[in-house]
Design a protein around this motif. Structure first.
Motif, short mmCIF file in Angstrom:
data_model
loop_
_atom_site.label_atom_id
_atom_site.label_comp_id
_atom_site.label_asym_id
_atom_site.label_seq_id
_atom_site.Cartn_x
_atom_site.Cartn_y
_atom_site.Cartn_z
N UNK A 119 4.00 -7.77 -8.96
CA UNK A 119 5.20 -8.72 -9.07
C UNK A 119 6.15 -8.55 -7.85
N UNK A 120 7.02 -9.27 -7.77
CA UNK A 120 8.04 -9.36 -6.49
C UNK A 120 8.77 -8.16 -6.39
N UNK A 121 8.81 -7.26 -7.57
CA UNK A 121 9.60 -6.04 -7.18
C UNK A 121 8.95 -4.78 -7.40
N UNK A 122 7.71 -4.84 -8.07
CA UNK A 122 7.19 -3.69 -8.47
C UNK A 122 5.62 -3.76 -8.57
N UNK A 123 4.94 -2.65 -8.24
CA UNK A 123 3.49 -2.57 -8.75
C UNK A 123 3.37 -2.07 -9.95
N UNK A 157 1.11 7.34 3.43
CA UNK A 157 2.60 7.30 3.92
C UNK A 157 3.59 7.25 2.71
N UNK A 158 2.94 6.50 1.80
CA UNK A 158 3.69 6.83 0.58
C UNK A 158 3.24 7.97 -0.52
N UNK A 159 2.07 8.24 -0.49
CA UNK A 159 1.77 9.36 -1.13
C UNK A 159 2.26 10.34 -0.55
N UNK A 160 2.39 10.70 0.75
CA UNK A 160 2.70 12.18 1.20
C UNK A 160 1.59 12.95 1.73
N UNK A 161 2.03 14.09 2.40
CA UNK A 161 0.71 14.69 3.18
C UNK A 161 -0.14 15.84 1.87
N UNK A 162 -1.20 15.57 2.00
CA UNK A 162 -2.36 16.38 1.21
C UNK A 162 -3.34 16.84 1.75
N UNK A 163 -3.74 17.93 1.23
CA UNK A 163 -4.78 18.75 1.64
C UNK A 163 -5.91 18.25 0.56
N UNK A 164 -6.98 17.71 1.07
CA UNK A 164 -7.88 17.26 -0.08
C UNK A 164 -9.00 18.69 -0.25
N UNK A 165 -9.48 19.01 -1.17
CA UNK A 165 -10.60 19.93 -1.10
C UNK A 165 -11.82 19.24 -1.14
N UNK A 166 -12.73 19.55 -0.32
CA UNK A 166 -14.09 18.73 0.00
C UNK A 166 -14.99 18.72 -1.18
N UNK A 214 0.65 -1.29 -0.01
CA UNK A 214 -0.07 0.13 -0.05
C UNK A 214 0.99 1.03 -0.15
N UNK A 215 1.97 1.35 0.70
CA UNK A 215 2.71 2.48 0.75
C UNK A 215 3.53 2.55 -0.42
N UNK A 216 3.86 1.27 -1.19
CA UNK A 216 4.42 1.65 -2.34
C UNK A 216 3.49 1.95 -3.37
N UNK A 217 2.27 1.79 -3.33
CA UNK A 217 1.36 2.11 -4.33
C UNK A 217 1.00 3.68 -4.12
N UNK A 218 0.78 4.15 -2.81
CA UNK A 218 0.88 5.47 -2.63
C UNK A 218 2.18 6.28 -3.36
#
Length: 291
Positions: free
Chosen positions: A188-192, A232-241, A91-95
């Motif tokens: 895969x074992x090494x990559x999304x 955690x992977x994507x990083x901090x973000x402020x989403x607009x509602x 999940x972190x790698x996908x972010x």
């Protein structure tokens, strides 16, 4: 001669995919040609999780065949994340992968090619109203349609609300996949790998992030730890509602209309009805959109 093996995944009835040795062959009328340009650009820019189309002998990224586009990409010999789920680390790698895609500069040629909204969304209001007329005024032709009509009428107020997504506040536009659920992620074992870019758009990040914030069932993170790992992977973000509501509503309306239509026309009518009921259920995207 290379053997062709048809791949039976995905909900896009306008596309057919085969495996041909080390390549994936796709023949589709869906989406836009921007998909090929975007994936080529991202792959050339070093984004490892985006398979790029191979060029034809004429140097093009696809060819026109019998009214559809034929393209070739490397075959990713991995498991579908929709089938296996993702670990915390994945999940972190996908972010990280989605953040890398969103951070890419957008050259003028791609800015001109990419639509601001999935073109399929333009026909959803009319389709929804057609379905509403049929399912509320006409007798069902069989038991499946009767159950569909019951589901539709039970949630008619919710469905009507999806026709009014509001006005999103303007925001920076980035390259968005527009359908980044786990059905389009190969592990895969090494990559999304994020595949099936047919619906790529130039839009605010909320267009993609809505898939990570609930309402997608097993096609998105189902627990808070999974969501935390993604961000955690994507990083901090402020989403607009307002933007989040707008894109959630557009997606929910698409899911409602297309799964209802497929329940009427097939294939897999019973399964399509079950998916529709999930979209409209208490934990589904429709409630998330209007709630």
């Amino acid at each position: 001669m290379t053997e062709l093996t048809q791949v039976h995944h995905g909900a896009d009835l306008s596309a057919e995919v085969w495996r041909a040795g080390q390549y994936a062959v796709k023949w589709t009328a869906g989406g836009t040609t921007a998909a090929y340009e975007v994936t080529a650009y991202l792959a050339e820019g070093g984004v490892r999780g985006v398979p790029a189309p191979l060029k034809t002998r004429a140097g093009a990224l696809w060819s026109d065949r019998d009214g559809k586009r034929l393209s070739l990409t490397p075959w990713i010999d991995g498991a579908r994340a929709a089938d296996t789920g993702l670990t915390t680390a994945q999940w972190t790698a996908y972010g990280s992968l989605l953040a890398e895609i969103h951070s890419q500069a957008v050259p003028a040629r791609l800015s001109a090619l990419l639509p601001p909204l999935n073109p399929i969304n333009a026909r959803m209001p009319a389709l929804t109203r057609e379905l509403d007329h049929r399912l509320t005024t006409q007798p069902p032709v069989d038991d499946v349609e009767a159950e569909l009509a019951k589901t539709w009428q039970t949630h008619q107020e919710l469905i009507t609300a999806l026709l009014h997504p509001g006005t999103p506040s303007p925001g920076p536009r980035v390259i968005c996949h527009a359908d980044p659920h786990l059905g389009n992620v190969l592990v895969t074992p090494t990559q999304l790998h994020l595949i099936d870019w047919d619906d790529a758009v130039l839009a605010p990040i909320e267009q993609d992030l809505l898939f990570m914030l609930g309402g997608m069932g097993s096609l998105g993170p189902t627990t808070q730890p999974d969501r935390d790992a993604f961000f955690t992977g994507y990083g901090p973000v402020t989403q607009d509602p307002t933007r989040l509501t707008y894109y959630r509503t557009a997606r929910a309306l698409e899911d409602v209309a297309l799964w209802a239509e497929q329940t009427l026309t097939g294939p897999d009518r019973e399964e399509s009805l079950e998916i529709l009921q999930g979209v409209l259920g208490p934990d589904g995207l429709a409630v998330q959109a209007v709630g």
